[in-house]
Design a protein around this motif. Structure first.
Motif, PDB file in Angstrom:
ATOM      1  N   ILE A   1      -2.009   0.632   9.373  1.00 21.91           N
ATOM      2  CA  ILE A   1      -1.341   0.945   7.921  1.00 21.91           C
ATOM      3  C   ILE A   1      -2.380   0.832   6.869  1.00 21.91           C
ATOM      4  CG2 ILE A   1       0.804   0.251   6.535  1.00 21.91           C
ATOM      5  CD1 ILE A   1       2.040  -1.045   9.079  1.00 21.91           C
ATOM      6  N   TYR A   2      -2.608   1.703   6.074  1.00 17.31           N
ATOM      7  CA  TYR A   2      -3.491   1.502   4.919  1.00 17.31           C
ATOM      8  C   TYR A   2      -2.851   2.220   3.559  1.00 17.31           C
ATOM      9  CZ  TYR A   2      -4.710   5.792   7.362  1.00 17.31           C
ATOM     10  OH  TYR A   2      -4.838   6.969   7.760  1.00 17.31           O
TER      11      TYR A   2
ATOM     12  N   ILE B   1      -0.114   8.589   9.456  1.00 17.76           N
ATOM     13  CA  ILE B   1      -0.546   8.857   8.127  1.00 17.76           C
ATOM     14  C   ILE B   1      -1.374  10.148   7.777  1.00 17.76           C
ATOM     15  CG2 ILE B   1      -1.519   7.944   5.882  1.00 17.76           C
ATOM     16  CD1 ILE B   1      -1.096   5.270   6.936  1.00 17.76           C
ATOM     17  N   GLY B   2      -0.788  10.865   6.880  1.00 18.09           N
ATOM     18  CA  GLY B   2      -1.326  12.387   6.712  1.00 18.09           C
ATOM     19  C   GLY B   2      -0.367  13.367   7.392  1.00 18.09           C
TER      20      GLY B   2
ATOM     21  N   GLU C   1      -7.060  -3.069  -1.952  1.00 15.36           N
ATOM     22  CA  GLU C   1      -6.755  -2.024  -0.811  1.00 15.36           C
ATOM     23  C   GLU C   1      -6.151  -2.696   0.352  1.00 15.36           C
ATOM     24  OE1 GLU C   1     -10.278  -0.052  -0.469  1.00 15.36           O
ATOM     25  OE2 GLU C   1     -10.570   0.558  -2.617  1.00 15.36           O
ATOM     26  N   VAL C   2      -5.217  -2.260   0.995  1.00 14.15           N
ATOM     27  CA  VAL C   2      -4.621  -2.661   2.175  1.00 14.15           C
ATOM     28  C   VAL C   2      -5.254  -1.870   3.282  1.00 14.15           C
ATOM     29  CG1 VAL C   2      -2.474  -3.100   3.574  1.00 14.15           C
ATOM     30  CG2 VAL C   2      -2.520  -3.679   1.133  1.00 14.15           C
ATOM     31  N   ASN C   3      -5.651  -2.546   4.627  1.00 15.40           N
ATOM     32  CA  ASN C   3      -6.123  -1.610   5.491  1.00 15.40           C
ATOM     33  C   ASN C   3      -5.742  -2.532   6.771  1.00 15.40           C
ATOM     34  OD1 ASN C   3      -7.095  -0.016   7.425  1.00 15.40           O
ATOM     35  ND2 ASN C   3      -9.331  -0.597   6.920  1.00 15.40           N
ATOM     36  N   LEU C   4      -4.552  -2.376   7.488  1.00 11.16           N
ATOM     37  CA  LEU C   4      -4.135  -3.144   8.596  1.00 11.16           C
ATOM     38  C   LEU C   4      -4.099  -2.457   9.716  1.00 11.16           C
ATOM     39  CD1 LEU C   4      -0.658  -4.576   7.075  1.00 11.16           C
ATOM     40  CD2 LEU C   4      -2.843  -5.675   7.012  1.00 11.16           C
TER      41      LEU C   4
END
Length: 786
Positions: free
Chosen positions: A321-322, A482-483, A300-303
């Motif tokens: 950014i995730y 996002i979303g 999982e990416v969670n920047l």
């Protein structure tokens, strides 16, 4: 990792910047070859090494690796029996000295109990060769010159050369300063063909005899070696040849001495290069304000607040950014020049950096995945030579990606489906995203097609995102949301720029109902998002204030409870002392009565009982002593006033009160010094009959009742620290201390340098040096006072 993505995302620019921080040739070569890895354990180890380097940089300013060249060419020559020259031996000597210095450095770190994960083990592999290092240092200097101490024969030869040269110069000086100097072009002694000569005018060449070695370009000057010094020059030349032979012998001997240690020398060079690489990564991270990313076990990416490392830090807009937890595909929409491409590049480049063991420009506790490969189709790759259109170029690249990608790959697609008919392009884009979804890849794609906004809502594991656009200013904010799908702002922008209202209204009527409904839906979502964001920020502010108030109250309660407990303990202790004293006195009175009765063999008289009862009553303590007249008179007698003779308890020195300088402080004349002393540290004494006048020279402030042999300046500002140091040295001299310790810490080194400069200039400081490693090392300075 495919090499094409490294060029597309400009990873080489990152390595070029990193290379500037390396000081060894080995590290620079390793940086040139630096590649992202898809091995989770290797990535984790590389990040832990960088974290070790960051810890060392924070505490010690970095690993002190010296500038070193690659010695592999020298080692190859030694393996085939060749002889090294002085410069090559000097480089190996520098390597051995650096090895010893690094070994001492990490021994000191371990003594300070600094916790590191990997670097101690790396440094432990260094091989110390003290005897060989000492021999090289004694024989060869930094420039590669063979020193006199290399051998007794060389020292003797060079001594003879110096003596003979002095004789020749003395002899030649008689020509330049005597009566024969008039025959010279200029009164100097020079060298031609390694022989001492004098410049003689051409017409007087026969005045000195000897040999002509050279002449000027004009022919008016000839350089003559006089007959009288020819024999001396011959002997000098002979010694010089002996010197050259001895130097060659020493070089051969030293080269031969290195042969048994070729493996150790090569390993030391590699290890020092590795440590330099770690140091370079730490320094690079510090200057870039980068942090250590944590590796997600679930890819999982969670920047958090991610920044593109190649954009000016003053201009770049951080973004969260995730991907990978709730969705594996992000469809990013928004206007041109809104930041979509930079967002894709930021995600890809930060992943490449993390998988290469580098810290990333993002917030603390950001998470990254370890992807099997990263692919990117970004930018216009149209090729005139290959006769490919923009669309064809992108399709070829995407086809290549589809043939290689797996379920652990990250795919970045910019302007997916662009360059062809909108309907066909949108359909193709949807089909490509569906195919990547079936594979299970992680995908971030930017597009202008409204059909993909609907796709982001309908497909599982897929979410919409957009780049925010400020309609009021007609400028993008470069913020990723996002979303939230991006909506077309063409109508609003046109109206604000002055487009007639009738034209804008006609355009809206021509827009099909589905697109109109989609835009209205997006507009409503944006309004809801902004309202929710405002409410969220307000709640965060309230929560922060509540937590602050809670912490303050909790601390105040703890302080109150602690103080109450301390006061109770003090009161109990005092009461116990009073009771114990009264009990002893009461026991004594009772014992005296009993003894009187036993001795007299008769009852105790009434007056004796009354006297004993009175003594027992006198044991009671008055609740306050302020009304005691005797104590009031004694306090008044002990009151301090200017001119009184007093004793300074902390120094055991007697002085005279000058004036009161505060509520509880007095200025006192102590010999040639004036000091500001706390009243509790003063005791009034009887003044002497005669007192010699005292001259006033200096004023030293002292608020304490005791001068410690150690002064701690850590955490002080520079000016305050220097002021405290000046007052402390005066107080220490007055107290008669021979040696004191100043603790300044390591930190940035500003206070440490200030302390050293002050001690150097103070004439009452005999000498000073850093404390031993076990007592603080270069974090403290020990000064010996005169």
């Amino acid at each position: 990792m495919n090499s094409k993505v490294l060029d597309t995302l400009e990873f080489k620019t990152i390595t070029e910047k990193l290379q500037q921080y390396a000081v060894t040739a080995i590290a620079q070569k390793q940086i040139q070859q630096l590649q992202p890895s898809n091995d989770v354990r290797l990535v984790a180890a590389n990040l832990e090494e960088t974290d070790d380097g960051a810890t060392i940089y924070r505490l010690q300013g970095g690993i002190p690796v010296a500038t070193l060249q690659d010695i592999e060419p020298q080692l190859k020559r030694l393996r085939i029996g060749a002889m090294l020259n002085g410069a090559e031996l000097a480089e190996i000597s520098r390597l051995l000295r650096t090895t010893a210095a690094i070994h001492r450095f990490f021994s000191d770190l371990q003594a300070q109990e600094v916790t590191l994960t990997h670097v101690y083990d790396i440094a432990a592999e260094l091989t110390l060769l003290p005897e060989l290092s000492q021999r090289l240092r004694r024989s060869v200097d930094e420039t590669g010159h063979i020193q006199d101490e290399a051998s007794s024969a060389l020292k003797g030869i060079r001594s003879g050369i110096k003596q003979l040269s002095d004789q020749i110069r003395s002899k030649m000086d008689s020509y330049t300063r005597g009566s024969q100097s008039k025959y010279l072009s200029e009164p100097v002694v020079t060298i031609r063909d390694d022989r001492y000569v004098i410049p003689v005018r051409s017409e007087y060449r026969g005045q000195f005899g000897g040999a002509i070695h050279d002449q000027s370009a004009s022919g008016q000057t000839v350089y003559i070696e006089p007959q009288s010094v020819m024999e001396l020059n011959n002997r000098l030349r002979q010694l010089q040849m002996q010197e050259a032979q001895e130097v060659q012998r020493i070089l051969a001997e030293l080269s031969e001495a290195l042969v048994p240690y070729l493996r150790e020398l090569g390993e030391n060079s590699t290890i020092l290069g590795h440590l330099d690489l770690i140091n370079a990564k730490a320094r690079f991270a510090h200057d870039m304000h980068a942090t250590r990313p944590w590796i997600s076990e679930n890819n999982e990416v969670n920047l958090k607040h991610a920044r593109h490392p190649l954009i000016d830090p003053q201009k770049v807009v951080p973004n969260d950014i995730y991907i990978g937890k709730d969705f594996q595909c992000i469809v990013v929409t928004g206007p041109n020049t809104g930041g979509k491409t930079i967002t894709l590049k930021t995600l890809g480049l930060l992943q490449l950096m993390a998988q290469s063991g580098l810290f990333i420009p993002a917030g603390e506790e950001s998470e990254v995945g370890v992807f099997s490969d990263i692919f990117a189709d970004i930018g216009d790759e149209q090729s005139i030579e290959q006769n490919l259109s923009t669309f064809s170029s992108h399709m070829e690249n995407i086809i290549d990606i589809l043939n290689q990608v797996d379920d652990h790959g990250l795919v970045l697609l910019d302007e997916l489906g662009a360059g062809t008919d909108p309907q066909e392009g949108a359909s193709l884009a949807i089909a490509i995203l569906d195919h990547l979804g079936q594979i299970g890849s992680y995908v971030v794609a930017s597009t202008h097609y409204p059909e993909l906004k609907v796709y982001g809502y309908e497909r599982p594991q897929t979410i919409n995102a957009s780049m925010e656009f400020d309609v009021a200013t007609l400028k993008p904010t470069y913020r990723l949301m996002i979303g939230m799908p991006g909506r077309s702002n063409a109508f609003d922008i046109s109206a604000r720029l002055g487009m007639p209202t009738s034209i804008v209204s006609s355009a809206k009527q021509l827009l099909n109902s589905e697109s109109q409904d989609l835009n209205n839906m997006i507009s409503d979502l944006e309004n809801q998002r902004k309202a929710a964001e405002t409410e969220y920020l307000d709640l965060r502010h309230q929560l922060k204030e509540a937590r602050t108030l809670h912490d303050e109250l909790e601390k105040a309660y703890e302080d109150f409870f602690t103080e109450r407990q301390n006061q109770e303990n003090l009161a109990k202790e005092k009461a116990n002392q009073i009771v114990e004293k009264a009990q002893k006195q009461a026991d004594k009175i009772i014992a005296d009565l009993r003894q009187m009765q036993l001795n007299g063999q008769q009852p105790v008289k009434e007056n004796q009982l009354i006297e004993a009862s009175t003594q027992l009553k006198n044991l009671k303590q008055e609740p306050t002593l302020a009304k005691n007249k005797v104590l009031r008179r004694e306090k008044k007698r002990q009151a301090l006033k200017p001119g009184d003779e007093v004793k300074v308890l902390s120094y055991g020195t007697q002085g005279t009160l000058l004036e009161k300088v505060g509520n509880h402080q007095w200025q006192v004349q102590l010999g040639i010094l004036k000091m500001t002393i706390d009243a509790n540290d003063l005791e009034k004494v009887k003044a002497p009959k005669q007192q010699a006048p005292q001259r006033q020279f200096a004023t030293v402030a002292s608020s304490g009742s005791h001068v410690s042999t150690q002064l701690d300046l850590r955490g002080e500002r520079y000016e305050a620290a220097m002021s405290r140091l000046d007052q402390y040295i005066d107080a220490a001299l007055l107290a008669g201390y021979q040696q004191v310790t100043i603790v300044h810490g390591k930190g940035t080194g500003a206070i440490r340098q200030g302390v050293q400069e002050y001690l150097k200039k103070n004439r009452r400081v005999k000498k000073f040096a850093y404390a031993p490693a076990s007592a603080g090392g270069n974090g403290a300075t020990i000064a010996t006072l005169q």
